[in-house]
Write a protein that holds these residues in place. Structure first.
Motif, PDB file in Angstrom:
ATOM      1  N   ASP A 183       0.947  -1.020   0.055  1.00 36.06           N
ATOM      2  CA  ASP A 183      -0.013   0.008  -0.048  1.00 36.06           C
ATOM      3  C   ASP A 183       0.892   1.056  -0.138  1.00 36.06           C
ATOM      4  O   ASP A 183       0.540   2.445  -0.667  1.00 36.06           O
ATOM      5  N   ILE A 187       0.835   4.012  -2.984  1.00 32.57           N
ATOM      6  CA  ILE A 187       0.297   5.510  -2.811  1.00 32.57           C
ATOM      7  C   ILE A 187       1.389   6.552  -3.441  1.00 32.57           C
ATOM      8  O   ILE A 187       0.907   7.230  -3.927  1.00 32.57           O
ATOM      9  N   ASP A 190       1.142   6.389  -7.216  1.00 29.37           N
ATOM     10  CA  ASP A 190      -0.052   7.170  -7.735  1.00 29.37           C
ATOM     11  C   ASP A 190       0.178   8.596  -7.456  1.00 29.37           C
ATOM     12  O   ASP A 190      -0.048   9.396  -8.439  1.00 29.37           O
ATOM     13  N   SER A 214      -1.230  16.344   1.010  1.00 28.72           N
ATOM     14  CA  SER A 214      -1.758  14.984   0.842  1.00 28.72           C
ATOM     15  C   SER A 214      -1.381  14.009   2.151  1.00 28.72           C
ATOM     16  O   SER A 214      -0.354  13.543   2.330  1.00 28.72           O
ATOM     17  N   SER A 216      -2.223  11.226   2.900  1.00 30.10           N
ATOM     18  CA  SER A 216      -2.233   9.753   2.575  1.00 30.10           C
ATOM     19  C   SER A 216      -0.605   9.647   2.189  1.00 30.10           C
ATOM     20  O   SER A 216       0.088   8.705   2.460  1.00 30.10           O
ATOM     21  N   ALA A 220       2.351   7.526   3.965  1.00 35.69           N
ATOM     22  CA  ALA A 220       3.375   6.500   3.020  1.00 35.69           C
ATOM     23  C   ALA A 220       4.738   6.919   3.223  1.00 35.69           C
ATOM     24  O   ALA A 220       5.364   5.821   3.292  1.00 35.69           O
TER      25      ALA A 220
END
Length: 305
Positions: A183, A187, A190, A214, A216, A220
């Protein structure tokens, strides 16, 4: 102290909830040695909300001995006392719960296993917390380099496989070989890949600006730079390091020096003399060398006490 922890999984098996409470009462000194069976059972009932009229027909409690209690369990006499005490506690608790079958399972993880479990649990938390202070003003040259700035530079350097100071699609393609969770890689790919498609290779400044917007991506990046844990207890101290590549194993280093060792071994006077502090510091350095503790490592290490 003694910790009372409860874990509950929802019906679909997706969400795990945790509740925990600690009491300033060491298991051995406060319950086992004085044979305080009733007090121990009462603590279990209160902390785990145990009742005789619940639908469950049996109660299972898992008791883990760590730190100094692990050391006590390595002594055959102390281990026998603990097992006898828990056996009596099972019988008392069963009576108080209306005759329900009650079992208290005692397990003693090794220092290595405990350090590994702490490492994996901390990695999970790091990927779900906000640790980076992205609103700091880095323009003040007199302020030095902040921890956040240093860590973000480390993350950028890890992603910049080509070493040319920018991030490209070729750099992102090599993420699959890193040890970061799937994951985390997805992330980052992307978020950074979208920027590359829009404006080409991106600089550190652009990467930092995207981090601010961001959450997320922030989490990450934290997972990417998380390097290990440093844990210190009463009897020993450990350094646990994540593997640097996919499939590589973690490393754990341990030394038999903890914050209670000088007291237990009677090394310090009252007040402590300067010569005694120097001898203790020299012993710590000796033990670190004996255990081949690494030097000069970088990354995000979380301290556990």
């Amino acid at each position: 102290e003694t910790g009372f922890n409860t874990y509950n999984m929802d019906a679909k098996g997706h969400n795990l909830t945790f509740t925990g409470q600690k009491r300033k009462a060491p298991f051995f000194a406060s319950f086992v040695e004085p044979r305080q069976v009733d007090a121990f059972c009462q603590a279990l009932i209160e902390e785990f909300d145990l009742t005789a009229d619940s639908s469950s027909k049996e109660v299972a409690i898992y008791a883990g001995a760590t730190g100094l209690h692990r050391d006590l369990m390595n002594d055959s006499e102390s281990a026998a006392k603990a097992k006898s005490f828990l056996g009596e506690a099972e019988r008392h608790l069963s009576v108080q719960l209306g005759g329900k079958s009650t079992k208290i399972w005692l397990f003693v993880p090794s220092g290595l296993l405990e350090a590994q479990l702490e490492l994996y649990a901390t990695e999970w938390l790091v990927g779900r917390s906000n640790l980076l202070d992205l609103d700091s003003d880095w323009s003040d040259a007199n302020a030095g380099v902040s921890m956040t700035e240093s860590l973000i530079h480390d993350a950028f350097d890890q992603l910049d496989k080509s070493g040319n100071g920018t991030l490209s699609n070729e750099d992102l393609d090599q993420l699959t070989s890193s040890r970061s969770p799937h994951d985390t890689n997805r992330i980052i790919k992307d978020a950074v890949g979208e920027m590359i498609q829009t404006g080409g290779n991106i600089s550190f400044e652009q990467f930092h600006e995207r981090l601010k917007r961001s959450p997320s991506l922030q989490k990450a990046v934290q997972s990417l730079i998380f390097s290990g844990t440093i844990s210190a207890g009463g009897g020993s101290s450990q350094l646990a390091m994540m593997g640097r590549h996919q499939g590589s194993t973690s490393q754990v280093f341990s030394v038999p020096v903890g914050n209670r060792v000088p007291t237990v071994e009677g090394l310090f006077s009252k007040p402590v003399l300067a010569s005694e502090r120097d001898m203790w510091a020299a012993r710590i350095r000796f033990e670190l060398r004996q255990a081949s503790f690494p030097q000069g490592v970088r990354g995000l290490y979380v301290g556990i006490s």
